[in-house]
Each structure stands twice: as structure tokens, then as C-alpha cells.
Scaffold this active site. Structure first.
Site, PDB file in Angstrom:
ATOM      1  N   SER A   1     -59.642 -63.191   2.424  1.00 26.05           N
ATOM      2  CA  SER A   1     -58.858 -64.407   2.191  1.00 26.05           C
ATOM      3  C   SER A   1     -57.873 -64.666   3.313  1.00 26.05           C
ATOM      4  O   SER A   1     -57.430 -65.797   3.509  1.00 26.05           O
ATOM      5  CB  SER A   1     -58.112 -64.304   0.851  1.00 26.05           C
TER       6      SER A   1
ATOM      7  N   CYS B   1     -33.256 -72.840   1.900  1.00 31.24           N
ATOM      8  CA  CYS B   1     -32.548 -73.424   3.034  1.00 31.24           C
ATOM      9  C   CYS B   1     -31.845 -72.324   3.830  1.00 31.24           C
ATOM     10  O   CYS B   1     -31.272 -71.398   3.253  1.00 31.24           O
ATOM     11  CB  CYS B   1     -31.509 -74.435   2.557  1.00 31.24           C
TER      12      CYS B   1
ATOM     13  N   TYR C   1     -67.600 -63.486   1.249  1.00 29.87           N
ATOM     14  CA  TYR C   1     -66.337 -62.844   0.895  1.00 29.87           C
ATOM     15  C   TYR C   1     -66.550 -61.341   0.780  1.00 29.87           C
ATOM     16  O   TYR C   1     -67.568 -60.877   0.262  1.00 29.87           O
ATOM     17  CB  TYR C   1     -65.845 -63.427  -0.426  1.00 29.87           C
TER      18      TYR C   1
END
Length: 712
Positions: A400, A121, A378
Site C-alpha cells: 500500500s 496549525c 498486492y
């Protein structure tokens, strides 16, 4: 003020636009008439009461009945959502939240401790919990932000007095669907706060339920705690990782001397052994031509080193990485620069092996029969695989971090395209799941991801997206059900990082954390950037804090993380601040990776025996880092075939005039493809297509022609 206001004072005004009745005269109303209500106070977790029990001064009380027994959390949440939806403007909802903030009961100073802080937060938020005599959850909360205090009032109104199973059944999506905060965009910090406080309440509920049932707390994963003063390891696996974070200075000097004398560059992957990375990280300060990165950057850095005058490049990684470095150097005109790997034996990779299988060839043969098709492969595959794949189907490599954008851009340019992704099955499934989630987003939210897409285009591309289903990384395969369940139980309020190669269960958990600002899914570099940014944000606020991160990738990342975090904590700017910040990196470890041993076994490790005597386990098999070829923890046995000893030995013998180290040399591909083309030349083309995409954001004209013509 007593916590009974949750029963007698919380407003759920069905028509707030018409002169709302003062807050103190409202009460939660049950569906059916019941005796007059009274609620008890909600003491904090530490045992201190936030206030004495009280009743509404305007309502006479006869028989005390808990409001939660009448109206469950779901009913109260629906009323809350209805009230907030009735406000036409977000600013009115914010004003209502601020009005609620004044009614939050005092929170004891003794409970403003790190264990009660809510992570993630922007504001400081504290939550405490207890179970009352009726077996219901009692919460207390506070914040230094008025709006966040308003959130806390709403959450307490819904969950205070609920049964534990009711608290645990609540989902963050329940609040998103009702849009109770009146803000658009699910990633906004205020929505994140709402969700993170809920997750903290649920974690405390699980702990109290376990204690009440007499169950021992779950065994913690090992972790490293980083502070400005040093590093503290918790658990044997973390101890093994920490051993070499402070490198051997003699070895480091010896390495720097030989690298400097013979003009040798070093490129290494993030997943190296901690001893290797520790020495290389220290040596970087004295010899600039050392780079530790993900696989994509390694070849780029090798070219830069050659341009700066390096005559040799040593590659610490698996074999496809040294192949890529050799090929890219040749493409850049540095054929005379020698490239050396770190083992006489093959340094394999489960993903690269999967793409080299006959099953993968059949996958591409199917693709070749469905034009127009694009093979997205990949980067972590061999040059030979790329060449053979490109000859069957036009091919572009990906990482990725850019695979999602590559696929989206390909569909934007060629809407009728069929995409064939491989070889990582988990990543393929995760991409499909991500696109499925995008179909539930608004067009504006999708446009933020890719400006040329909307819900309709995402729905249309899904049937055209195919992925190989028989390839996986043995390291990321470890992040399965056992690890995920433990994270949910013990670490649900921590920051969660996950590589795109993890199994779907871990991916979904990380994506949920990402939506509330508590996670990242992506490449190793994405993970490092996420951690350092959260640490920097905390430093900027100058508040005491403890940040906890789950490391959802190979544990070799820890060296880069520790180096970056300590640099921030010890920076000149942060040293002037008074806050105390600690950063905990948690290593998920499967039970399979731990082996019981005798005290004598501890002496094999270079840590004081009396320290190891305090530990119940040491990591994994006795012969190495703690992970066998079968996995069990996030440590790649192939990457661990690279050692400082071998690096020094090779460097000291260069130039290899007698050809004694030919087995270590990354040779050029002299072989040809089935169509008689050069493997080196054709294998580099998918990489160059990716380079064009990275530079322009579009598929190259040449690749588009290849796709439409289905010819190389």
C-alpha cells in the site's frame, strides 16, 4: 475593539495599487443600496463577550440592519478573493494580512481552552462560536501568529453573521480556488491553517445547530487517551484494546527464556491481538529477535534473524505471511531454518481468498490478451496466486505504500503499457481516483510525486489502468458511509489516518484532510510515522495541546502507536519541557459491533466489574475481541487466531522431533504451476521484481523483457 469592524472596517479595496484608503474608512458594500449598517458584537462560546457592540464612528446610524442579510458569505468571499488577486506579489498579500491582524477584536482569556484550540496549525489558534437571536452564527478567533490573526480576520469577515447552512456549505476548495493567501502549493502550512480554522468553525456550527434543535450530541467513538502519566480508555471497545497494553510479566519472562534458549525469532504483524503485541513489545527489550511490522518487512526481518543465528522463525499473521517468510528464507539460503505458524486450522484472509478465485483467473486471462501488460498484485496474497498470476501475465508485487510509485514508474518506462491491479477493489478504485485528482494539479506538483510525469501523461495512463472489482478486506470494508458521516459530523477537525484499502468515501475524506496537513493515506507504517511525527512536532513547540487521531485501519495498530507515543512523551528531552500533551486515538466502530449485555457479562473481562458497570456496551460478540467474521469494527478475526498460548506451546516443543506440530509448520510448496514450473520459484519472482524496484526506483530489465515478450 468591537466586532462591528467586520461590517464597517474590513477593507475590500477594488484597486489596492492606488493609494489605498485607510482600513477604518472602508466598509462592505451591498449590491443594492440599503439603510446604514450596524453589527452586534460576537461573544464567545462560553458566554463572555469579546467587546461591546459598536458602530463606525464616521457613519451615523439610523435603522440597524445585519450586513449578513444583505451580502451573503459567497459574495463577501468573491470580493475578498478579488482583492487578494489584485496584488501581484505574494509578499504584498502577506503584508495585507498582517495589517488586518491589528483589527482582530480581543479574545477573552477564559476562552483560550483546549476545546477552542484548532488542531493541525503550526501556530496556536482559538475559535469560539455562538448563535445570535436572528439564528446567525457569530464567531470570535485569535492566534499567537500575526499572519494567522490576519487569516482569522478574513474568515470572520466572510462567515461572521452567516446562516448556519451558509457556514456549512463553504468548502476549503473555495479558498484554494481563489488563492487568497497568495502562496503556491496546496500543502503549505499557511494554506493548512486557513483551512483548519474553517473546519473548526464548521464543527462548532454543527454542534450549536444540534443543540438548538434539541438533538442529543452524536455518540462518540471509543478512544484511548495517552499521556506521559498513563493511558485512559473511553468506551468499552477502547477498554478491550487497553487491557493488555501493560503485559503479564510472568508470561513475558517465560517467552523470553524459551526464545533465548532455543534461538527462536518471532515476526508478527501490526494487526495482532493487543495481548500478543503487549507481551512481544515488552519481550523485545530482552530478546532482540522479535519484530512487529507490516507484511512486507516480516520476511526481511526473518532473514536478518536467520543471519544472526536463529534456528526457527515463528510467524504471527495469516497464512500467506508464513508462506512468504518460508519462500524468502529459502531464496536467501536458509532452507534449514524452520518456520512455524500459529494454528492447525487455515488462517485465511479475504483478500488472499479473492485472488485465489476463478474470477481473478478470468481477470488475468483478459490481461494476457492485451499486451503489453503488467500485473501489479498486492503483497497480501498467497505464493501460489503470485506464481499462477506471473505465468499468465508478467507480475510484480506491491504494498500500500509503494503501489502508486510502482504504477507511475511502469508507465514512465513503458508508456503504452496496460496495468492490471488486484485484488483489492477499494485500493484499485482509490488509485484511479488519486490519478484523476492529479490531472487537476500543476505539472510541478505532479513532478514532486514522480519526476517523469505531468498532466498529459497522467491523463494518458488512466484509460490503461484496470483493477479487479471483486475483492476487499473485511476489516477496511467497515470504514464505509456510517463511519464517514460520523467523522464528518463529530471529528471533522481531528487528524485522519486511512489505510489505502478503505472504501472510496473514507479515502476521499482522508485525502482532503491530507491536502490541508491533517491526514495520511497509506500503509500501516505510514500511519504510525504520521502520528509520531505530529506528536514530535508538538513536543518541539513545547505547548499544551491535545491531539486527536482517527485510526482508519485495524485496531491492532494501537499497541505500536501507544508504545511509540509514550516513548516520545517520556523521552529525556520532553521530560524537561513544561507542556502537557495528550494524544487521543479514536477507534471508528460500527453499531453492528456493539452488543448490549447484562452486568454479569462484564465479569468475563479482566477489568473491575464496578468500572464496567459504568459502560453501556461491551465490544461485539461475547466470545472474543468484539468482531465477528462479518466485521462491524476494525479488528481482523483471522489475525486473532494467533495467541501467546500457542506461541509458547510451539516454542517449548521445538525441535519437533516426533513431528507432532507438522500442521503448524509452514511447508515448502512442492506443487507446480500449470506450465510445470515450481510454485515456490515462480511465486518468489514477483517479490524479487519488487525488491529491485525498491532498490533502484525502476522496473528490472528482466521484468521489462518479460512484459515486452509476454513470456516468463
Amino acid at each position: 475593539m468591537a466586532s462591528s469592524f467586520l461590517c464597517t472596517r474590513f477593507i475590500l479595496n477594488p484597486n489596492p495599487k492606488s493609494n489605498p484608503i485607510p482600513l477604518s474608512f472602508h466598509r462592505l458594500r451591498p449590491r443594492h443600496p440599503v439603510p446604514l449598517l450596524r453589527c452586534s458584537a460576537a461573544p464567545s462560546l462560553s458566554g463572555s463577550s469579546s467587546a461591546a457592540a459598536a458602530t463606525s464612528p464616521s457613519i451615523p446610524v439610523s435603522t440597524p440592519i445585519d450586513v449578513a442579510a444583505v451580502d451573503g458569505p459567497s459574495i463577501r468571499l468573491r470580493r475578498l478573493a478579488s482583492e487578494f488577486r489584485s496584488f501581484p506579489e505574494p509578499i504584498d498579500r502577506v503584508k495585507r494580512l498582517i495589517s488586518y491582524a491589528a483589527d482582530l477584536p480581543p479574545f477573552p482569556d477564559a476562552d483560550r481552552i483546549k476545546s477552542n484550540r484548532v488542531m493541525g496549525c503550526t501556530a496556536q489558534v482559538w475559535v469560539s462560536a455562538r448563535v445570535d437571536s436572528l439564528g446567525r452564527m457569530r464567531f470570535a478567533a485569535d492566534s499567537d501568529s500575526e499572519i494567522t490573526r490576519g487569516y482569522c480576520v478574513c474568515l470572520l469577515a466572510v462567515l461572521d453573521g452567516a446562516l448556519p447552512e451558509e457556514v456549512l456549505a463553504m468548502r476549503t476548495d473555495d479558498f484554494e480556488d481563489f488563492n487568497v493567501v497568495g502562496l503556491e502549493g496546496r500543502a503549505r502550512s499557511r494554506v493548512n491553517t486557513w483551512h483548519n480554522v474553517l473546519v473548526s468553525m464548521q464543527k462548532k456550527t454543527r454542534v450549536l445547530v444540534s443543540e438548538g434543535e434539541g438533538r442529543p450530541p452524536g455518540e462518540l467513538f471509543p478512544s484511548l487517551i495517552i499521556s506521559a502519566d498513563g493511558i485512559h480508555a473511553k468506551g468499552s471497545y477502547a477498554e478491550a484494546q487497553a487491557r493488555f497494553l501493560l503485559p503479564d510479566q510472568l508470561k513475558m519472562r517465560e517467552l523470553v527464556n524459551v526464545l533465548t534458549e532455543k534461538k527462536i525469532g518471532v515476526v508478527a504483524h501490526f494487526y495482532m491481538d493487543p495481548e500478543v503485541q503487549g507481551i512481544l513489545t515488552a519481550a523485545q527489550k530482552l530478546w532482540p529477535h522479535i519484530n512487529i511490522s507490516d507484511s512486507l518487512v516480516m520476511a526481511d526481518r526473518a532473514v536478518k534473524m536467520a543471519e544472526a543465528g536463529c534456528q526457527y522463525i515463528t510467524v504471527l499473521g495469516v497464512d500467506f505471511m508464513s508462506e512468504n517468510v518460508r519462500a524468502i528464507l529459502d531464496q536467501a539460503g536458509f532452507e534449514k531454518v524452520g518456520v512455524y505458524r500459529m494454528s492447525r486450522e487455515q488462517i485465511g484472509c479475504s483478500l488472499a481468498d479473492a485472488a485465489a478465485s476463478q474470477t481473478y483467473v478470468h481477470f488475468l486471462e483478459t490481461a494476457s490478451k492485451s499486451p503489453p501488460s503488467l500485473h501489479v498484485i498486492y503483497i497480501n496474497t498467497s505464493l501460489e496466486t503470485k506464481a499462477h498470476g506471473h505465468e499468465l501475465v508478467p507480475t510484480i508485487t506491491c504494498t500500500s505504500s509503494n503501489v502508486v510509485q510502482t504504477i507511475l514508474q511502469a508507465f514512465a518506462q513503458l508508456p503504452n503499457l496496460n496495468i492490471w491491479y488486484g485484488p483489492d477493489s477499494y485500493m484499485g478504485a482509490n488509485i484511479v481516483e488519486l490519478f484523476n485528482q492529479m490531472t487537476g494539479m500543476t505539472d510541478d506538483e505532479i513532478a514532486e510525486i514522480h519526476p517523469e510525469h505531468n498532466r498529459n501523461t497522467i491523463k494518458s495512463l488512466l484509460p490503461k489502468l484496470n483493477y479487479y472489482q471483486d475483492g476487499k478486506c473485511i476489516v477496511h470494508d467497515m470504514f464505509g458511509h456510517e463511519v464517514v458521516e460520523k467523522i464528518k459530523e463529530i471529528y471533522c477537525d481531528a487528524f485522519l489516518t486511512a489505510h489505502f484499502e478503505v472504501p472510496g468515501e473514507m479515502f476521499s475524506l482522508a485525502m482532503e484532510a491530507k491536502r490541508r496537513g491533517m491526514g495520511v493515506v497509506g500503509s500501516t507504517q505510514n500511519i504510525l510515522d504520521f502520528i509520531t511525527q505530529r506528536v514530535q512536532d508538538t513536543l518541539n513547540r513545547d505547548l499544551d495541546n491535545h491531539l486527536q487521531f482517527i485510526l482508519g485501519t485495524e485496531s491492532g495498530m494501537i499497541t505500536a502507536i501507544v508504545t511509540a507515543v509514550r516513548r516520545l512523551l517520556n523521552s529525556e528531552k520532553s521530560s524537561l519541557k513544561s507542556s502537557k500533551i495528550t494524544v487521543e486515538i479514536v477507534f471508528p466502530v460500527s453499531a453492528d459491533s456493539l452488543t448490549r449485555t447484562s452486568t454479569n457479562g462484564y465479569n468475563e473481562l479482566s477489568v473491575a466489574a464496578d468500572e464496567f458497570a459504568k459502560l453501556a456496551f461491551i465490544p461485539g460478540v461475547a466470545s472474543g475481541e468484539g468482531c465477528s467474521i462479518h466485521g462491524g469494527c476494525a479488528s481482523c478475526p483471522y489475525m486473532k487466531m494467533n495467541s501467546i498460548g500457542t506461541l509458547l506451546q510451539i516454542c517449548q516443543q521445538l525441535p519437533d522431533k516426533n513431528n507432532n506440530f507438522s500442521a503448524y509448520r509452514a511447508s515448502r510448496f512442492s506443487s507446480t504451476t500449470p506450465l510445470g514450473r515450481s510454485v515456490a520459484e515462480i511465486g518468489c519472482e514477483p517479490i524479487l521484481h519488487m525488491r529491485h524496484f525498491q532498490g533502484t526506483g525502476k522496473l528490472s530489465p528482466k521484468l521489462v523483457r518479460q512484459i515486452l515478450g509476454q513470456s516468463i
